[in-house]
Scaffold this motif. Structure first.
Motif, PDB file in Angstrom:
ATOM      1  N   TYR A   1       0.819  -1.214   0.000  1.00  0.00           N
ATOM      2  CA  TYR A   1       0.000   0.000   0.000  1.00  0.00           C
ATOM      3  C   TYR A   1       0.850   1.260   0.000  1.00  0.00           C
ATOM      4  CZ  TYR A   1      -3.993  -3.013   0.704  1.00  0.00           C
ATOM      5  OH  TYR A   1      -4.955  -3.971   0.543  1.00  0.00           O
ATOM      6  N   ARG A   5       2.359   1.680  -3.413  1.00  0.00           N
ATOM      7  CA  ARG A   5       1.420   2.105  -4.455  1.00  0.00           C
ATOM      8  C   ARG A   5       1.030   3.580  -4.327  1.00  0.00           C
ATOM      9  NH1 ARG A   5      -2.147  -2.750  -3.720  1.00  0.00           N
ATOM     10  NH2 ARG A   5      -0.353  -4.074  -3.407  1.00  0.00           N
ATOM     11  N   GLU A   6       1.318   4.183  -3.157  1.00  0.00           N
ATOM     12  CA  GLU A   6       1.106   5.630  -3.062  1.00  0.00           C
ATOM     13  C   GLU A   6       2.165   6.392  -3.850  1.00  0.00           C
ATOM     14  OE1 GLU A   6       0.940   6.781   1.023  1.00  0.00           O
ATOM     15  OE2 GLU A   6      -0.993   5.804   1.337  1.00  0.00           O
ATOM     16  N   LEU A   8     -11.993  10.463  -8.735  1.00  0.00           N
ATOM     17  CA  LEU A   8     -12.025   9.224  -7.960  1.00  0.00           C
ATOM     18  C   LEU A   8     -10.602   8.760  -7.645  1.00  0.00           C
ATOM     19  CD1 LEU A   8     -13.655   6.764  -6.890  1.00  0.00           C
ATOM     20  CD2 LEU A   8     -13.335   5.721  -9.133  1.00  0.00           C
ATOM     21  N   PHE A   9      -9.757   8.717  -8.673  1.00  0.00           N
ATOM     22  CA  PHE A   9      -8.398   8.213  -8.441  1.00  0.00           C
ATOM     23  C   PHE A   9      -7.598   9.186  -7.582  1.00  0.00           C
ATOM     24  CE2 PHE A   9      -7.535   4.231 -10.691  1.00  0.00           C
ATOM     25  CZ  PHE A   9      -8.811   4.028 -11.219  1.00  0.00           C
ATOM     26  N   PHE A  28      -7.849   8.470  -3.966  1.00  0.00           N
ATOM     27  CA  PHE A  28      -7.184   7.299  -3.394  1.00  0.00           C
ATOM     28  C   PHE A  28      -5.841   7.662  -2.755  1.00  0.00           C
ATOM     29  CE2 PHE A  28      -9.219   4.514  -6.936  1.00  0.00           C
ATOM     30  CZ  PHE A  28     -10.421   4.549  -6.256  1.00  0.00           C
ATOM     31  N   TYR A  29      -5.337   8.868  -3.055  1.00  0.00           N
ATOM     32  CA  TYR A  29      -3.976   9.215  -2.633  1.00  0.00           C
ATOM     33  C   TYR A  29      -3.993  10.373  -1.643  1.00  0.00           C
ATOM     34  CZ  TYR A  29      -2.821   6.411  -6.707  1.00  0.00           C
ATOM     35  OH  TYR A  29      -2.719   5.395  -7.607  1.00  0.00           O
ATOM     36  N   LEU A  50      -4.213   9.054 -15.287  1.00  0.00           N
ATOM     37  CA  LEU A  50      -4.578   8.474 -13.982  1.00  0.00           C
ATOM     38  C   LEU A  50      -3.342   7.960 -13.248  1.00  0.00           C
ATOM     39  CD1 LEU A  50      -7.810   6.429 -14.856  1.00  0.00           C
ATOM     40  CD2 LEU A  50      -7.667   8.556 -13.552  1.00  0.00           C
ATOM     41  N   ALA A  51      -2.381   7.431 -14.035  1.00  0.00           N
ATOM     42  CA  ALA A  51      -1.163   6.904 -13.413  1.00  0.00           C
ATOM     43  C   ALA A  51      -0.320   8.031 -12.831  1.00  0.00           C
ATOM     44  CB  ALA A  51      -0.358   6.115 -14.444  1.00  0.00           C
TER      45      ALA A  51
END
Lengths: 283, 216
Positions: free
Chosen positions: A73, A76-77, A100-101, A104-105, A143-144
């Protein structure tokens, strides 16, 4: 400069198939590192093990100093991932997906500038399933990047894009690197690797066959050249064979083929052009 | 949902069920129908097709926790079920002035328990099915017999004894019985069997689904 990725003795098996069979390499911070190879060579399995999406059977992986399995996790941040095959809910709009994405961060970027950078501002209100292939691909790269990652993974970034879109994509990747990010990409196009990458690993049957700068790899591919010419009358093959740089000589009727080492062979032909006049030269 | 309303309108004649009309009995039963539809059809199809298309994989590549995804997904589907139930109640009230003897929080609580239990079954189907198509088929194969044998569409009172014996083993029957009871003002204490079955379904379903959940 530190190491962004360290892979040692990576192995991954699916049933009877050894997808990745003992791969080791390092990626330095700030470089564009490419993995080239045919479909099924093990590129995607390797990249997904590094991203922490797959669990390797064997081997050690360290990404930005973290273990992708144990610290998945937090890793992935800090990484951005473009998958070879991915989708979004069909009715999710471009702006909604970015929102949305970003959620997540902990420290997302302002995604409006990303949409601008990828030419998607006008598509902000379009749902995912109405985007073209190129637009979807650009959206996935945007998004990446939404978490402003230190390390970006691009898996078959330009597959399915037209030549113009590919070139535009290459420029985008270069500009991403100019922001100081490390890029790890896979491709099955050698020209893509040549134009983009600082170093390239060639992979086949789950193993690294060669790892070098694209220039050096291409030089080594051209290591053996041959010179084809026609001969009237007898040919002193032994004398030719004795010339340094010549590997072997073949003769078929009037045609003679001399195999030799790269540039040296050409210089031989140049310097001794009188007795042998090449009618054609091929790689 | 439209099918639901169609069948409600078709139920206009009201033979007596313990002094109540057909529609009075049917409205809480149809809540069960909504629950089984969302739980065993929407949830598995949605989850399995998101997985198949690669949507879930893309989420997996972010720091998003599986639990956060599931909670958001459950909340969304719960909202859908609730919306369906509210529409049903509206039609029941406006169209038929349906009789209601219970209290609202109690019925809402019973509906929520049934909904969550069926969501757990839905995620379980999604986790077990290898493809979206299979998830859909399995969901329907489970859902349709339940709809007809649980009293959700056809009141159990009209069924022969043998069918009623079978229906006792169908989870949806317990949803319908519980909701009808609460609807007519019975207490939770009178429905311990239903509560135990549904809490058990919820617990076991959630545990197994969580263990088997796959991003890809």
């Amino acid at each position: 400069m530190g190491k962004a990725i360290l892979v040692q003795g990576l192995r991954k098996r699916y049933g009877d198939v050894m997808a990745v069979d003992g791969i080791s390499f390092e990626v330095q911070e700030g470089e564009i590192f490419g993995m080239v190879g045919p479909n099924g060579a093990g590129k995607t399995t390797t990249i997904e093990c590094i991203e922490g999406l797959r669990r390797p059977d064997e081997g050690r992986i360290e990404v930005l100093g973290l273990d992708p399995q144990r610290d998945g996790y937090s890793l992935r941040e800090r990484i951005g991932v473009q998958l070879q095959e991915a989708a979004l809910p069909p009715r999710l709009k471009v702006a909604g997906a970015m929102d949305l994405f970003a959620s997540f961060y902990p420290h997302p970027m302002d995604w409006h500038s990303l949409l601008e950078m990828f030419g998607l501002t006008e598509k902000a209100k379009a749902p995912f399933d109405q985007l073209s292939g190129g637009q979807k691909q650009r959206l996935f790269i945007a998004l990446a990047l939404v978490n402003n990652p230190d390390l970006l993974f691009l898996d078959e970034l330009t597959t399915g894009l037209d030549p113009q879109a590919r070139r535009a994509m290459w420029n985008l990747v270069r500009s991403i690197r100019e922001q100081g990010k490390t890029v790890f990409l896979t491709t099955h196009y050698m020209d893509e690797a040549e134009r983009l990458c600082d170093r390239v690993a060639t992979i086949d049957h789950g193993q690294i066959v060669a790892l070098d700068t694209p220039e050096a790899l291409i030089r080594s591919l051209e290591a053996e050249r041959r010179v084809v010419f026609e001969v009237d009358g007898p040919l002193d093959e032994e004398r030719l064979q004795a010339v340094p740089g010549v590997i072997r000589v073949e003769r078929a009727g009037e045609r003679a083929v001399v195999y030799g080492e790269g540039d040296r062979l050409l210089s031989i032909c140049g310097s001794r052009s009188r007795p042998f006049s090449p009618s054609s030269m091929r790689r | 949902m439209l099918i639901l309303f169609g069948s409600i309108y078709g139920n206009e004649p009201t033979p007596l069920f313990g002094g109540r009309g057909m529609v009075d009995v049917s409205v809480p039963a149809y809540m069960g129908l909504i629950i089984v539809t969302v739980g065993l059809m929407s949830v598995p199809i949605q989850t399995a097709s998101s997985r198949e298309a690669g949507v879930l994989r893309r989420y997996q590549a972010t720091p998003l926790r599986p639990m956060a995804y599931l909670i958001a997904n459950v909340a969304g589907n719960y909202g859908m079920a609730l919306l369906g139930i509210l529409l049903l109640l509206l039609v029941g009230k406006v169209g038929y002035n349906v009789q209601f003897d219970g209290n609202v929080p109690s019925v809402l609580g019973g509906g929520t328990l049934g909904t969550l239990a069926f969501f757990a079954l839905g995620y379980l189907v999604a986790s077990l099915a290898p493809t979206a198509r299979i998830a859909q088929t399995v969901g329907m194969v489970l859902a349709f017999p339940m709809m007809f044998l649980s009293g959700a569409t056809i009141p159990l009172e009209t069924m022969p004894e043998s069918v009623r014996n079978v229906s006792r083993f169908i989870p949806l029957t317990h949803v319908v019985t519980l909701l009808q009871g609460l609807w007519f003002g019975e207490g939770w204490g009178e429905h311990l069997t239903e509560i135990i079955v549904l809490v058990g379904t919820l617990g076991i379903g959630t545990a197994v689904a969580a263990r088997l959940f796959r991003w890809e």
